[in-house]
Design a protein around this motif. Structure first.
Motif, PDB file in Angstrom:
ATOM      1  N   ARG A 150      59.931   3.333 -46.908  1.00 16.77           N
ATOM      2  CA  ARG A 150      59.360   2.658 -48.249  1.00 16.77           C
ATOM      3  C   ARG A 150      58.985   1.170 -47.782  1.00 16.77           C
ATOM      4  N   ARG A 151      59.806   0.621 -46.680  1.00 19.24           N
ATOM      5  CA  ARG A 151      59.526  -0.784 -46.454  1.00 19.24           C
ATOM      6  C   ARG A 151      58.320  -0.960 -46.124  1.00 19.24           C
ATOM      7  N   ALA A 184      59.675 -13.102 -50.964  1.00 23.34           N
ATOM      8  CA  ALA A 184      59.330 -11.908 -50.003  1.00 23.34           C
ATOM      9  C   ALA A 184      58.603 -12.410 -48.541  1.00 23.34           C
ATOM     10  N   ARG A 217      53.172   4.381 -60.952  1.00 17.73           N
ATOM     11  CA  ARG A 217      54.565   4.427 -60.469  1.00 17.73           C
ATOM     12  C   ARG A 217      55.005   5.242 -59.493  1.00 17.73           C
ATOM     13  N   GLU A 235      63.654  -3.891 -59.861  1.00 19.76           N
ATOM     14  CA  GLU A 235      62.368  -3.186 -59.571  1.00 19.76           C
ATOM     15  C   GLU A 235      61.265  -3.958 -58.746  1.00 19.76           C
ATOM     16  N   ASN A 237      53.309   3.877 -56.062  1.00 20.25           N
ATOM     17  CA  ASN A 237      54.143   3.162 -55.487  1.00 20.25           C
ATOM     18  C   ASN A 237      55.621   3.874 -55.149  1.00 20.25           C
ATOM     19  N   LEU A 250      57.964   4.712 -57.006  1.00 19.39           N
ATOM     20  CA  LEU A 250      59.061   4.286 -58.030  1.00 19.39           C
ATOM     21  C   LEU A 250      59.391   5.403 -58.522  1.00 19.39           C
ATOM     22  N   ARG A 270      55.740  -0.712 -48.817  1.00 15.83           N
ATOM     23  CA  ARG A 270      55.908  -2.203 -49.690  1.00 15.83           C
ATOM     24  C   ARG A 270      55.074  -3.157 -48.998  1.00 15.83           C
ATOM     25  N   GLN A 292      69.454  -8.117 -49.649  1.00 15.32           N
ATOM     26  CA  GLN A 292      68.359  -9.522 -50.036  1.00 15.32           C
ATOM     27  C   GLN A 292      68.274  -9.412 -51.540  1.00 15.32           C
ATOM     28  N   ILE A 349      52.039  -4.625 -56.820  1.00 16.39           N
ATOM     29  CA  ILE A 349      52.126  -4.107 -57.985  1.00 16.39           C
ATOM     30  C   ILE A 349      52.498  -5.191 -59.053  1.00 16.39           C
ATOM     31  N   VAL A 408      61.130 -10.823 -45.955  1.00 15.40           N
ATOM     32  CA  VAL A 408      60.509  -9.505 -45.500  1.00 15.40           C
ATOM     33  C   VAL A 408      59.535  -9.756 -44.359  1.00 15.40           C
ATOM     34  N   CYS A 412      59.679  -3.497 -55.161  1.00 18.54           N
ATOM     35  CA  CYS A 412      58.438  -3.534 -55.034  1.00 18.54           C
ATOM     36  C   CYS A 412      57.737  -4.876 -54.009  1.00 18.54           C
ATOM     37  N   LEU A 413      58.462  -5.991 -53.633  1.00 17.39           N
ATOM     38  CA  LEU A 413      58.079  -7.033 -52.725  1.00 17.39           C
ATOM     39  C   LEU A 413      58.675  -6.662 -51.306  1.00 17.39           C
ATOM     40  N   GLY A 414      59.375  -5.705 -51.316  1.00 18.28           N
ATOM     41  CA  GLY A 414      60.002  -5.316 -49.934  1.00 18.28           C
ATOM     42  C   GLY A 414      61.398  -5.632 -49.757  1.00 18.28           C
ATOM     43  N   LEU A 415      62.085  -6.322 -50.673  1.00 14.59           N
ATOM     44  CA  LEU A 415      63.430  -7.008 -50.486  1.00 14.59           C
ATOM     45  C   LEU A 415      64.322  -5.654 -50.343  1.00 14.59           C
TER      46      LEU A 415
END
Ligand SMILES: Nc1ncnc2c1ncn2[C@@H]1O[C@H](COP(=O)(O)OP(=O)(O)O)[C@@H](O)[C@H]1O
Ligand SMILES: [Mg+2]
Lengths: 227, 263
Positions: B96-97, B125, B69, A122, B72, B74, B100, A133, B105, B129, A126-129
């Motif tokens: 979603r990307r 990240a 959640r 999770e 975000n 989730l 993010r 990855q 969070i 990313v 949430c970090l966008g991976l």
């Protein structure tokens, strides 16, 4: 009853032993690397794949774990030949060993994957991976680190089990031994020597795994603690 | 009963900090969420404007984490709409990307990656990313680590850090993505009072710098001091909402009881 040992009779054959030793090492190394890849992909597929993949992997693992290695080797060897593909005994040996050890690797790595907490996934999400990855950077290394001792044992076992591929006349250490003892009639001496050589190989495999572990599990090397 | 059944924004309107000029960063409208038969969010509506600090308080099980959640993405919701930084969270086609990139969070349990150093945790990240080079990401990691007062801990692994330090690294890890909105879910609940202070200080600095934040917290003093909006949730609803002053003069018996127990 006194047996006269005669190791000298084996001396002329030492280049053959070395060649067999080398081939055993090569077969095992290739089967280890490929088996690890196959097994890990299967573990991921089983843990996180679509139902069809989960089902297929489960079937593969159960079939392999419940049939003898020798039968698997013959099936792969003759199976490939039936497909009209001509490959050498050594290649067939590697293929069979990969199929075999891939199933055991799958089960071991799966336990490792399950040890990685959902919260880690999770956090990565949430970090966008992306999923790939996340697996690569967040899941696999801790997962494999936790099951590394079990993997090491499995691959030592694989190296020892490669002796069975002498049955399809792969020219590895045991095949050499079989030939030498029938030439010299010094069976006991031959298998004593071969036994010692396998001991040496086991030691080499363990050292190799230890070194790879040092390189890959940096945190463990620095802190000396388990994850 | 019905008088307090839905007291959403029944309370005050004196919101000194809410620079409500721009469109809200977060807007929940009539959000419903159930886990099976269990109704957890029962028509939650909430606006958080740019630069606002919203503190969600309430008993355990009242749906605070679930609300966060949902914001975000989730969790999926059954009814209502959620807009976050221009993203329609309730839309099945949500990117979603992209979301993010805008929202960070931080969880109660830090969730640092144990096999990576503080710095590597932060670098991951931005390299994966945002496509930063290792060198760029390292500079960034050092910058955000000094921001949370941990510059000298860059090479430490999570297990070598105290809980408070781990939580600050987790905050730094989120900040490295330069989010427009930060969500905090009881980030000090696992810490003893002394370590709580150092984490709250980091969050207070962030607030001062104008970060939009929604935090679920049990730290009433902190909520009173830092939050521009306090949201009391009860049984899956926004039961009472107002500024920090609301805590000194609760309008509903539930909030009065909650504050009585909590302090
Ligand atoms: N994934 C889940 N599955 C089932 N029930 C859940 C899940 N997550 C939360 N709940 C339930 O929803 C309710 C609200 O939980 P939560 O939002 O975590 O409350 P809070 O953060 O206010 O303590 C609780 O009763 C909790 O048990
Ligand atoms: Mg909670």
């Amino acid at each position: 009853m006194s047996y006269q040992f005669d190791f000298a009779a084996l001396l002329p054959y030492w280049p053959e032993f070395v060649r067999g030793l080398w081939l055993t090492l090569q077969l095992s190394a290739m089967a280890t690397v490929l088996g690890f890849i196959v097994g890990t992909l299967c573990a991921i597929g089983r843990a996180d794949g679509p139902p069809a993949v989960k089902w297929a992997v489960a079937a593969y693992v159960e079939v392999i774990r419940n049939t003898p290695l020798l039968v698997q080797i013959f099936l792969v060897y003759f199976g490939i030949a039936t497909l009209g593909i001509r490959i050498g005994a050594n290649t067939a040996a590697v293929a069979a060993l990969v199929v075999n050890v891939g199933a055991y690797t799958c089960e071991i790595v799966r336990a490792g994957l399950e040890s990685v907490h959902k919260a880690q996934l999770e956090a990565a999400d949430c970090l966008g991976l992306s999923r790939v990855q996340t697996y690569w950077h967040v899941v696999l290394r801790p997962a494999v680190e936790r099951v590394y001792p079990a993997l090491t044992s499995q691959y030592v076992l694989l190296m020892l089990a490669s002796s069975i591929t002498s049955q399809i006349s792969a020219e590895e250490l045991t095949a050499v031994a079989n030939r030498v003892q029938s030439d010299t009639f010094r069976s006991f001496e031959t298998y004593i020597v071969v036994g010692l050589l396998y001991l040496l190989l086991s030691f080499v495999v363990r050292i190799a795994f230890w070194l790879v572990g040092l390189g890959v599990f940096v945190r463990r090397r620095k802190l000396g603690t388990a994850l | 009963m019905s008088a307090v059944a839905n007291p959403t924004r029944a309370a005050r309107e004196d919101t000194p900090r809410s620079s409500q000029a721009g469109a809200p960063v977060v807007r929940l409208h009539d959000v419903h969420k159930s886990f099976g038969a269990l109704k957890v969010l029962d028509g939650v509506s909430l606006d958080v404007g740019p630069g606002e600090i919203a503190a969600i308080i309430g008993q355990s099980g009242s749906g605070k984490s679930t609300a966060l959640r949902c914001i975000n993405a989730l969790e999926t919701i059954q009814q209502g709409t959620i807009h976050v930084c221009g993203h329609a969270i309730h839309d099945p086609g949500l990117d979603r990307r992209a979301l993010r990139r805008d929202v960070g969070i931080v969880f109660q349990s830090y969730n640092l990656f144990p096999h990576l150093t503080a710095e590597q945790n932060i670098m991951l990240a931005p390299t994966c990313v945002k496509g930063m080079t290792k060198a760029q990401a390292r500079d960034l990691a050092r910058a955000v680590l000094s921001h949370v007062g941990l510059a000298e801990k860059a090479e430490h692994y999570p297990e070598q850090l105290s809980g408070g330090q781990q939580q600050r690294v987790a905050i730094a890890r989120s900040l490295a993505m330069r989010p427009k909105l930060m969500l905090f879910d009881e980030v000090t609940s696992a810490l003893d009072p002394q370590l709580t202070g150092e984490v709250l200080k980091v969050m207070e600095n962030l607030a001062r710098e104008g970060m939009t934040m929604i935090l679920v917290t049990h730290e009433m003093a902190f909520a009173r001091k830092v939050a521009s909006k306090v949201v009391y949730m009860h049984r899956g609803r926004v039961w009472e909402t107002g500024t920090g002053a609301m805590l000194d003069d609760p309008q509903t018996p539930e909030l009065r009881a909650f504050i009585g127990n909590g302090l």
